[in-house]
Design a protein around this motif. Structure first.
Motif, PDB file in Angstrom:
ATOM      1  N   MET A  71      -9.256  -1.828  -0.236  1.00 21.35           N
ATOM      2  CA  MET A  71      -8.012  -2.455   0.221  1.00 21.35           C
ATOM      3  C   MET A  71      -8.114  -2.937   1.668  1.00 21.35           C
ATOM      4  O   MET A  71      -7.399  -3.868   2.040  1.00 21.35           O
ATOM      5  N   ARG A  74      -9.052  -6.399   1.324  1.00 21.90           N
ATOM      6  CA  ARG A  74      -7.983  -7.248   0.774  1.00 21.90           C
ATOM      7  C   ARG A  74      -6.782  -7.383   1.718  1.00 21.90           C
ATOM      8  O   ARG A  74      -5.870  -8.147   1.444  1.00 21.90           O
ATOM      9  N   TRP A  75      -6.767  -6.627   2.792  1.00 21.64           N
ATOM     10  CA  TRP A  75      -5.631  -6.596   3.711  1.00 21.64           C
ATOM     11  C   TRP A  75      -5.377  -7.992   4.275  1.00 21.64           C
ATOM     12  O   TRP A  75      -6.306  -8.727   4.627  1.00 21.64           O
ATOM     13  N   THR A  81       0.280  -4.090   2.413  1.00 26.63           N
ATOM     14  CA  THR A  81      -0.862  -3.559   1.681  1.00 26.63           C
ATOM     15  C   THR A  81      -0.764  -2.046   1.716  1.00 26.63           C
ATOM     16  O   THR A  81      -0.595  -1.454   2.790  1.00 26.63           O
ATOM     17  N   LEU A 117      -2.545   0.348   6.679  1.00 27.52           N
ATOM     18  CA  LEU A 117      -2.838   0.588   5.274  1.00 27.52           C
ATOM     19  C   LEU A 117      -2.452   2.021   4.919  1.00 27.52           C
ATOM     20  O   LEU A 117      -3.275   2.923   4.886  1.00 27.52           O
TER      21      LEU A 117
END
Length: 169
Positions: A71, A74-75, A81, A117
């Motif tokens: 992740m 993908r942030w 997120t 995150l």
């Protein structure tokens, strides 16, 4: 909303050679077709059909470290997120087991302070380790919520999504 992207992993190691998790639903937009059905429907069906792997270990900490790494890639600064973990909070019976302090140290070392995150935890079951999950979630800016049975699972999930929404504002 329909601009939301999600994915689903299940973690467990039925054999010593098993990876720590399996990707059940690949990450992507909720409204994107996935094998002929919207991802939202596939997620609902996968959640309804879920059964724990028999005699499987639970590589919780390793799976969280890998989810965090995935992740982080993908942030995006224009999106919320987060990671949500549904677990009893025990890391055991697999080749990936590590002490809690080692896990927390690795997690903190891997986090990027420029990328918020949070990891939110649902401590599921009567024997769930809520203190460990609370410590993990607080360390990442997330929250932990208990859920002792399926009847209160929706309430625990609502608490987590409300916390994520408040953090976004």
């Amino acid at each position: 909303g329909e601009d939301t992207s999600v994915g689903m992993w299940a973690f467990g190691t039925p054999t010593a050679q098993s990876p720590p998790y399996q990707e059940v639903i690949p990450f992507g937009p909720l409204d994107e077709p996935l094998n002929g059905q919207p991802r939202r429907k596939r997620l609902t069906d996968a959640a309804a059909a879920y059964q724990a792997m028999p005699a499987a270990g639970t590589p919780l900490f390793e799976t969280i470290l890998r989810a965090n790494a995935e992740m982080q890639k993908r942030w995006r600064p224009d999106a919320v997120t987060l990671i949500v973990v549904l677990t009893d909070g025990h890391d055991r019976d697999s080749g990936y087991v590590m002490p809690k302090q080692e896990f927390l140290s690795k997690l903190n070392a891997a986090r990027d302070p420029k990328k918020q995150l949070p990891i939110h935890s649902i401590a599921y079951g009567a024997d769930a380790d809520l203190p460990t999950l609370t410590e993990l979630s607080k360390a990442t800016g997330g929250v932990a919520a208990p859920s002792t049975d399926p009847a209160d699972l929706a309430s625990a999930m609502a608490k987590i999504f409300l916390a994520a929404r408040r953090a976004q504002i």
